[in-house]
Design a protein around this motif. Structure first.
Motif, PDB file in Angstrom:
ATOM      1  N   LYS A 158       0.832  -1.216   0.000  1.00  0.00           N
ATOM      2  CA  LYS A 158       0.000   0.000   0.000  1.00  0.00           C
ATOM      3  C   LYS A 158       0.863   1.261   0.000  1.00  0.00           C
ATOM      4  O   LYS A 158       0.435   2.315  -0.489  1.00  0.00           O
ATOM      5  N   LYS A 159       2.064   1.143   0.556  1.00  0.00           N
ATOM      6  CA  LYS A 159       2.994   2.273   0.608  1.00  0.00           C
ATOM      7  C   LYS A 159       4.313   1.834  -0.018  1.00  0.00           C
ATOM      8  O   LYS A 159       5.009   0.985   0.540  1.00  0.00           O
ATOM      9  N   LEU A 160       4.615   2.403  -1.151  1.00  0.00           N
ATOM     10  CA  LEU A 160       5.781   1.975  -1.925  1.00  0.00           C
ATOM     11  C   LEU A 160       6.890   3.030  -1.858  1.00  0.00           C
ATOM     12  O   LEU A 160       6.650   4.216  -2.095  1.00  0.00           O
ATOM     13  N   GLY A 161       8.090   2.579  -1.555  1.00  0.00           N
ATOM     14  CA  GLY A 161       9.224   3.490  -1.474  1.00  0.00           C
ATOM     15  C   GLY A 161      10.126   3.374  -2.684  1.00  0.00           C
ATOM     16  O   GLY A 161      10.393   2.276  -3.169  1.00  0.00           O
ATOM     17  N   ILE A 163      13.872   5.173  -4.373  1.00  0.00           N
ATOM     18  CA  ILE A 163      15.046   6.016  -4.198  1.00  0.00           C
ATOM     19  C   ILE A 163      15.611   6.256  -5.590  1.00  0.00           C
ATOM     20  O   ILE A 163      15.755   5.306  -6.371  1.00  0.00           O
ATOM     21  N   TYR A 164      15.914   7.498  -5.909  1.00  0.00           N
ATOM     22  CA  TYR A 164      16.472   7.749  -7.237  1.00  0.00           C
ATOM     23  C   TYR A 164      17.427   8.931  -7.227  1.00  0.00           C
ATOM     24  O   TYR A 164      17.419   9.758  -6.303  1.00  0.00           O
ATOM     25  N   THR A 165      18.244   9.007  -8.271  1.00  0.00           N
ATOM     26  CA  THR A 165      19.277  10.031  -8.398  1.00  0.00           C
ATOM     27  C   THR A 165      18.726  11.240  -9.152  1.00  0.00           C
ATOM     28  O   THR A 165      18.319  11.119 -10.311  1.00  0.00           O
ATOM     29  N   THR A 166      18.739  12.392  -8.518  1.00  0.00           N
ATOM     30  CA  THR A 166      18.126  13.578  -9.115  1.00  0.00           C
ATOM     31  C   THR A 166      18.878  14.102 -10.333  1.00  0.00           C
ATOM     32  O   THR A 166      18.299  14.777 -11.181  1.00  0.00           O
ATOM     33  N   SER A 167      20.164  13.774 -10.450  1.00  0.00           N
ATOM     34  CA  SER A 167      20.951  14.272 -11.587  1.00  0.00           C
ATOM     35  C   SER A 167      20.757  13.439 -12.843  1.00  0.00           C
ATOM     36  O   SER A 167      21.242  13.797 -13.912  1.00  0.00           O
ATOM     37  N   GLU A 168      20.046  12.311 -12.718  1.00  0.00           N
ATOM     38  CA  GLU A 168      19.814  11.450 -13.874  1.00  0.00           C
ATOM     39  C   GLU A 168      18.425  11.731 -14.456  1.00  0.00           C
ATOM     40  O   GLU A 168      17.409  11.440 -13.826  1.00  0.00           O
ATOM     41  N   THR A 169      18.417  12.293 -15.660  1.00  0.00           N
ATOM     42  CA  THR A 169      17.148  12.627 -16.314  1.00  0.00           C
ATOM     43  C   THR A 169      16.247  11.412 -16.435  1.00  0.00           C
ATOM     44  O   THR A 169      15.023  11.498 -16.261  1.00  0.00           O
ATOM     45  N   ASN A 170      16.855  10.267 -16.735  1.00  0.00           N
ATOM     46  CA  ASN A 170      16.079   9.040 -16.887  1.00  0.00           C
ATOM     47  C   ASN A 170      15.375   8.669 -15.587  1.00  0.00           C
ATOM     48  O   ASN A 170      14.214   8.246 -15.584  1.00  0.00           O
ATOM     49  N   SER A 171      16.057   8.853 -14.459  1.00  0.00           N
ATOM     50  CA  SER A 171      15.465   8.510 -13.169  1.00  0.00           C
ATOM     51  C   SER A 171      14.334   9.458 -12.804  1.00  0.00           C
ATOM     52  O   SER A 171      13.299   9.038 -12.258  1.00  0.00           O
ATOM     53  N   VAL A 172      14.516  10.727 -13.091  1.00  0.00           N
ATOM     54  CA  VAL A 172      13.454  11.707 -12.832  1.00  0.00           C
ATOM     55  C   VAL A 172      12.207  11.348 -13.634  1.00  0.00           C
ATOM     56  O   VAL A 172      11.078  11.380 -13.122  1.00  0.00           O
ATOM     57  N   SER A 173      12.415  10.976 -14.893  1.00  0.00           N
ATOM     58  CA  SER A 173      11.298  10.603 -15.764  1.00  0.00           C
ATOM     59  C   SER A 173      10.581   9.366 -15.232  1.00  0.00           C
ATOM     60  O   SER A 173       9.343   9.321 -15.174  1.00  0.00           O
ATOM     61  N   MET A 174      11.338   8.359 -14.803  1.00  0.00           N
ATOM     62  CA  MET A 174      10.715   7.139 -14.294  1.00  0.00           C
ATOM     63  C   MET A 174      10.021   7.365 -12.961  1.00  0.00           C
ATOM     64  O   MET A 174       9.002   6.737 -12.666  1.00  0.00           O
ATOM     65  N   ALA A 175      10.560   8.263 -12.149  1.00  0.00           N
ATOM     66  CA  ALA A 175       9.904   8.596 -10.877  1.00  0.00           C
ATOM     67  C   ALA A 175       8.541   9.227 -11.141  1.00  0.00           C
ATOM     68  O   ALA A 175       7.548   8.925 -10.449  1.00  0.00           O
ATOM     69  N   GLU A 176       8.474  10.087 -12.144  1.00  0.00           N
ATOM     70  CA  GLU A 176       7.196  10.718 -12.503  1.00  0.00           C
ATOM     71  C   GLU A 176       6.188   9.678 -12.978  1.00  0.00           C
ATOM     72  O   GLU A 176       5.012   9.701 -12.603  1.00  0.00           O
ATOM     73  N   THR A 177       6.674   8.744 -13.809  1.00  0.00           N
ATOM     74  CA  THR A 177       5.787   7.686 -14.309  1.00  0.00           C
ATOM     75  C   THR A 177       5.325   6.785 -13.172  1.00  0.00           C
ATOM     76  O   THR A 177       4.146   6.393 -13.106  1.00  0.00           O
ATOM     77  N   THR A 178       6.236   6.457 -12.263  1.00  0.00           N
ATOM     78  CA  THR A 178       5.889   5.612 -11.120  1.00  0.00           C
ATOM     79  C   THR A 178       4.811   6.272 -10.266  1.00  0.00           C
ATOM     80  O   THR A 178       3.884   5.610  -9.783  1.00  0.00           O
ATOM     81  N   LYS A 179       4.904   7.589 -10.088  1.00  0.00           N
ATOM     82  CA  LYS A 179       3.899   8.321  -9.310  1.00  0.00           C
ATOM     83  C   LYS A 179       2.535   8.224  -9.993  1.00  0.00           C
ATOM     84  O   LYS A 179       1.501   7.970  -9.330  1.00  0.00           O
ATOM     85  N   GLN A 180       2.503   8.390 -11.304  1.00  0.00           N
ATOM     86  CA  GLN A 180       1.244   8.299 -12.044  1.00  0.00           C
ATOM     87  C   GLN A 180       0.626   6.907 -11.905  1.00  0.00           C
ATOM     88  O   GLN A 180      -0.578   6.760 -11.682  1.00  0.00           O
ATOM     89  N   VAL A 181       1.477   5.888 -12.035  1.00  0.00           N
ATOM     90  CA  VAL A 181       0.994   4.505 -11.944  1.00  0.00           C
ATOM     91  C   VAL A 181       0.482   4.210 -10.535  1.00  0.00           C
ATOM     92  O   VAL A 181      -0.580   3.595 -10.353  1.00  0.00           O
ATOM     93  N   LEU A 189       2.991   6.606  -2.920  1.00  0.00           N
ATOM     94  CA  LEU A 189       4.410   6.569  -3.278  1.00  0.00           C
ATOM     95  C   LEU A 189       5.187   7.500  -2.353  1.00  0.00           C
ATOM     96  O   LEU A 189       4.867   8.679  -2.214  1.00  0.00           O
ATOM     97  N   ILE A 190       6.219   6.956  -1.731  1.00  0.00           N
ATOM     98  CA  ILE A 190       7.057   7.732  -0.814  1.00  0.00           C
ATOM     99  C   ILE A 190       8.470   7.767  -1.392  1.00  0.00           C
ATOM    100  O   ILE A 190       9.058   6.711  -1.670  1.00  0.00           O
ATOM    101  N   VAL A 191       8.987   8.964  -1.577  1.00  0.00           N
ATOM    102  CA  VAL A 191      10.213   9.158  -2.351  1.00  0.00           C
ATOM    103  C   VAL A 191      11.358   9.679  -1.490  1.00  0.00           C
ATOM    104  O   VAL A 191      11.163  10.517  -0.613  1.00  0.00           O
ATOM    105  N   GLN A 192      12.554   9.173  -1.777  1.00  0.00           N
ATOM    106  CA  GLN A 192      13.776   9.723  -1.199  1.00  0.00           C
ATOM    107  C   GLN A 192      14.784   9.875  -2.329  1.00  0.00           C
ATOM    108  O   GLN A 192      15.070   8.907  -3.043  1.00  0.00           O
ATOM    109  N   THR A 193      15.292  11.079  -2.505  1.00  0.00           N
ATOM    110  CA  THR A 193      16.264  11.305  -3.580  1.00  0.00           C
ATOM    111  C   THR A 193      17.697  11.276  -3.050  1.00  0.00           C
ATOM    112  O   THR A 193      17.945  11.517  -1.869  1.00  0.00           O
ATOM    113  N   ILE A 194      18.627  10.980  -3.966  1.00  0.00           N
ATOM    114  CA  ILE A 194      20.039  10.913  -3.623  1.00  0.00           C
ATOM    115  C   ILE A 194      20.863  11.580  -4.715  1.00  0.00           C
ATOM    116  O   ILE A 194      20.357  11.888  -5.794  1.00  0.00           O
ATOM    117  N   ALA A 195      22.145  11.788  -4.422  1.00  0.00           N
ATOM    118  CA  ALA A 195      23.067  12.351  -5.405  1.00  0.00           C
ATOM    119  C   ALA A 195      24.118  11.355  -5.848  1.00  0.00           C
ATOM    120  O   ALA A 195      24.592  11.403  -6.988  1.00  0.00           O
TER     121      ALA A 195
END
Length: 331
Positions: A158-161, A163-181, A189-195
């Motif tokens: 029910k609560k999905l975590g 983690i993704y790298t903010t400097s990677e355009t591909n990861s930002v795009s997939m995070a957005e898609t994951t949120k929509q899904v 969706l609970i998010v934590q970003t990293i560098a």
């Protein structure tokens, strides 16, 4: 008489040497292929190996310059500068940040990318099938919705975590898609970003009290430090699901779905060969691995047992990889 013979032999040897030098000069120079990957981890290494194996099978004779940026964008820039100075015939970028750097510094050099999720958002293409001037490649976009639906069949999170790298355009795009899904599926969706990969463990620790499952898409930092996530999750009895097979082969990810980066590399090698044979990169459509035969499943039976998760016999029989009793079984 001897003196005359000596002179004749000397002249003949000189002529022969000159002829050999002329023949050597006539040999065409080998093309140079610069191949640069963002960082070394199993998925990108498999893609690189696939490229090299395909070029070898196609009898492409070339000077190949292999480079690794070690996850450092400054090194990526230095590699691109080197390729420009060396006047490479084709520049190959493995992963989005590396390819973007090559594209920015080599506007007139044919560029072939691989392991790029969203070339449009990365500024590499005008559409998912059409690269910009001098650019083509193979994308590694994953079917996030289909994956999450499959994962929920075995564990109704029910609560999905993530983690993704903010400097990677591909990861930002997939995070957005994951949120929509997740919104569609009624999952929070609970998010934590990293560098950097060094931050994965701390990010995972910050999420364990707030999520009941983790999902990993194709983020290079996560792939590099997968064990930091899986170890933390296992200690807290939280399952990890993966959208890429290769980083999960050492265990810890309960269920992973993904395609072969090695086969993606081979597809990339074929594009490189076409460019070397005279075709313009932008005239070659961007490709993707959408053939089901390259889409694999991995089930970690050991971790599933530890977490009280069971798989159907049908699912187990359909998996290409199983981890059981600490061993990887490849079917």
């Amino acid at each position: 008489m001897k003196k005359l013979l000596f002179i004749i032999l000397t002249v003949c040897l000189a002529l022969s040497f000159t002829a050999c030098k002329k023949n050597e000069a006539k040999k065409p120079e080998l093309p140079t292929i610069g191949i640069a990957k963002l960082i070394s981890h199993n998925s990108l290494n498999d893609a690189e190996k696939g490229i090299l194996d395909e070029l070898k099978e196609l009898n492409i004779h070339a000077n190949i310059d292999l480079q690794n940026a070690n996850g450092d964008l400054n090194i990526s820039s230095a590699i691109a500068s080197k390729f420009k100075s060396d006047n490479v015939d084709v520049a190959v970028g493995i992963a989005t940040p590396m390819t973007v750097t090559l594209a920015n510094q080599l506007p007139n050099t044919p560029i072939v990318f691989t392991a790029v999720t969203d070339p449009v958002k990365a500024g590499l293409a005008s559409s998912i099938t059409q690269g910009n001037k001098n650019i083509t490649g193979v994308i590694d976009a994953i079917p996030i919705k289909e994956q999450l639906i499959e994962f929920k069949k075995v564990y109704d999170f029910k609560k999905l975590g993530i983690i993704y790298t903010t400097s990677e355009t591909n990861s930002v795009s997939m995070a957005e898609t994951t949120k929509q899904v997740c919104d569609e599926l009624g999952v929070e969706l609970i998010v934590q970003t990293i560098a950097t990969p060094a931050e994965v463990k701390q990010a995972a620790e910050s999420l364990v009290s707030r999520v009941d499952a983790f999902y990993c898409f194709t983020d290079n930092s996560i792939a590099t430090a997968m064990s930091a996530l899986t170890d933390t999750a296992k200690q807290n009895k939280i399952p990890v699901f993966g959208g890429d097979i290769t980083p999960t082969l050492n265990g810890g990810v309960v269920y992973a779905l993904g395609f072969s980066y090695y086969e993606m590399g081979r597809m990339t090698g074929r594009l490189i060969a076409e460019v070397l044979q005279g075709k313009k990169a932008e005239e070659l459509p961007i490709q993707s691995l959408n053939d089901p035969k390259f889409y694999n499943k991995l089930l970690d039976l050991d971790t599933a047992k530890l977490l009280g998760i069971t798989f159907s016999d049908e699912l187990i029989n359909s998996a290409q990889y199983l981890i059981k009793d600490g061993k990887l079984i490849t079917k």
